[in-house]
Design a protein around this motif. Sequence first.
Motif, short mmCIF file in Angstrom:
data_model
loop_
_atom_site.label_atom_id
_atom_site.label_comp_id
_atom_site.label_asym_id
_atom_site.label_seq_id
_atom_site.Cartn_x
_atom_site.Cartn_y
_atom_site.Cartn_z
N VAL A 1 10.74 41.18 32.08
CA VAL A 1 11.55 42.38 31.83
C VAL A 1 12.81 42.35 32.69
N GLU A 2 13.93 42.57 32.06
CA GLU A 2 15.22 42.56 32.78
C GLU A 2 15.40 43.88 33.51
N THR A 3 15.80 43.79 34.76
CA THR A 3 16.04 44.98 35.56
C THR A 3 17.41 45.54 35.25
N LEU A 4 17.44 46.77 34.79
CA LEU A 4 18.69 47.44 34.45
C LEU A 4 18.95 48.60 35.40
N ALA A 5 20.21 48.83 35.68
CA ALA A 5 20.58 49.96 36.52
C ALA A 5 20.54 51.24 35.69
N THR A 6 19.96 52.29 36.26
CA THR A 6 19.90 53.57 35.55
C THR A 6 21.26 54.26 35.63
N PRO A 7 21.49 55.24 34.77
CA PRO A 7 22.77 55.97 34.83
C PRO A 7 23.05 56.57 36.20
N LEU A 8 22.01 57.09 36.86
CA LEU A 8 22.22 57.70 38.17
C LEU A 8 22.68 56.66 39.20
N VAL A 9 22.02 55.49 39.18
CA VAL A 9 22.39 54.44 40.13
C VAL A 9 23.83 53.99 39.88
N ARG A 10 24.21 53.82 38.60
CA ARG A 10 25.58 53.40 38.31
C ARG A 10 26.59 54.46 38.76
N GLN A 11 26.27 55.72 38.50
CA GLN A 11 27.20 56.79 38.89
C GLN A 11 27.32 56.89 40.42
N MET A 12 26.18 56.79 41.10
CA MET A 12 26.23 56.87 42.57
C MET A 12 26.97 55.68 43.16
N ASP A 13 26.78 54.50 42.58
CA ASP A 13 27.48 53.32 43.06
C ASP A 13 28.98 53.48 42.86
N HIS A 14 29.38 53.95 41.67
CA HIS A 14 30.80 54.18 41.39
C HIS A 14 31.37 55.23 42.34
N PHE A 15 30.62 56.33 42.53
CA PHE A 15 31.09 57.40 43.41
C PHE A 15 31.21 56.89 44.84
N ALA A 16 30.23 56.13 45.31
CA ALA A 16 30.25 55.65 46.70
C ALA A 16 31.42 54.72 46.95
N ARG A 17 31.72 53.86 45.96
CA ARG A 17 32.84 52.92 46.14
C ARG A 17 34.16 53.66 46.26
N TRP A 18 34.40 54.59 45.33
CA TRP A 18 35.66 55.32 45.36
C TRP A 18 35.75 56.24 46.59
N LEU A 19 34.63 56.86 46.96
CA LEU A 19 34.64 57.73 48.12
C LEU A 19 34.92 56.94 49.39
N SER A 20 34.29 55.79 49.52
CA SER A 20 34.52 54.95 50.71
C SER A 20 35.97 54.51 50.77
N LEU A 21 36.51 54.08 49.62
CA LEU A 21 37.90 53.64 49.59
C LEU A 21 38.85 54.78 49.93
#
Length: 478
Positions: free
Chosen positions: A236-256
Amino acid sequence: MPDMAALDTLPDAPHALPADAVLRHLQADAMGLTEAEAAARLAQFGPNRLPEAARRGPLMRFLMQFNNVLIYVLLGAAALTIGLGHLVDAGVILAVVLANAVIGVVQEGRAEQAMGAIRQMLAPHAAVMRGGRRLTVAGEALVPGDIVLLEAGDKVPADLRLLEARGLALQEAMLTGESVPVDKGIAAGAPDAPLGDRHGMAFSGTLVTKGTGRGIVTATGAATEIGRIGGLLAGVETLATPLVRQMDHFARWLSLLILLIAGLLLAFATFVQHRDFAELFMTVVGMAVAAIPEGLPAVMTITLAIGVQGMARRHAIVRRLPAIEAIGAVSVICTDKTGTLTRNEMTVATVALPEGRHVVAGEGYAPDGAITPPGGHLGGIALAAALCNDAELHCKAGIWGVEGDPMEGALLAFAGKVLPEAAAGWQRLDAIPFDARHRFMAVLNRGADGAVLVHVKGAPERVLNMCRDQWGPGGRSR
């Protein structure tokens, strides 16, 4: 000894081949393999067990919980906070990070244990013919070509092409979702027949509910149908959930954004206002740490943990916390049937009598539920359901289950709703077990008062042909 190289290719569709053709292909006969042949094939094909997928160790599972951009930012914030001397704030940040990691490790471990339980579905022992003698061997020692003997209550130890079947029925819910046992025979089927229609096969991990049979092993271990399912789970391929993708996107932009603003403030105060750099640097760092929403992971972790515990109370194990959000985002679930796919339960919902229909409430095998309307001749039906029955109900930790045929379990639950002690005081004197040839079961019982009665259950058309009268509101009538 047979030429073992000829067995490199096992039958692709043994259900579509005549039994004697499968015997020839596997270089076996009805007397079974010799011990030497079995040992050679065991060395060639390996033990009859499902391969265990490589697992990450506890330390690696723990470290992987920190593989998140926002966690990196929080760890950096904790380090800077310690540098500023705010030990309490740093302790709170680290506690949130560690709590998230511990919960993730525990949930992932529980899920891997549940997924690994599929490896325990193979039978630990099997009755086989070896050199013309019946022997009991370990399930792992079975090899293609072994002749396996099946009896009621046995768990099928490997995929078998049936050679004999006498009233044989198997519970295949784990593979097909069908709650009713499937009658088996020895006739070959179509090459493209679906799994549930391969009546000449007995599949590894399924349960013999009645009858006897004999079959030749056509596949073991990972080559079985249950092994194929295990292989699919491992891939089974491990996929990122919508929450993980959104938090990752938010964390990157917030850190920058935080770093950009901190850099601009430091440059402005240093080159324009000519402030002291050392004092200014600590001030900017403090502002950057304050801008990090360290409470966000805590709120998210607590919310998801509450969801995980709610799912656990409903007997659903969630491997990773963010999957709860993905489950909540699901709008359509497509399955091939309802209820029996996961629960393998049957329930009596309606009873049709000459005076009318009665609706039976309740779920599962618990003998609790109202019957509407009550009364009528339900007592006679409940007595027949309880006595003409080979199953048993049991309650473990408040959950009702059945030992035996699910349909008979449903009849017992119905009898318990009408007459809680329906079978008390009755002694079985004789019985005709259900058989596909006559399609009914009959029992002879003696009651506490000495009365002797015969109760019958079976296919409607078969039982109705045996009846002369019916009992209704007006008494007996033809």
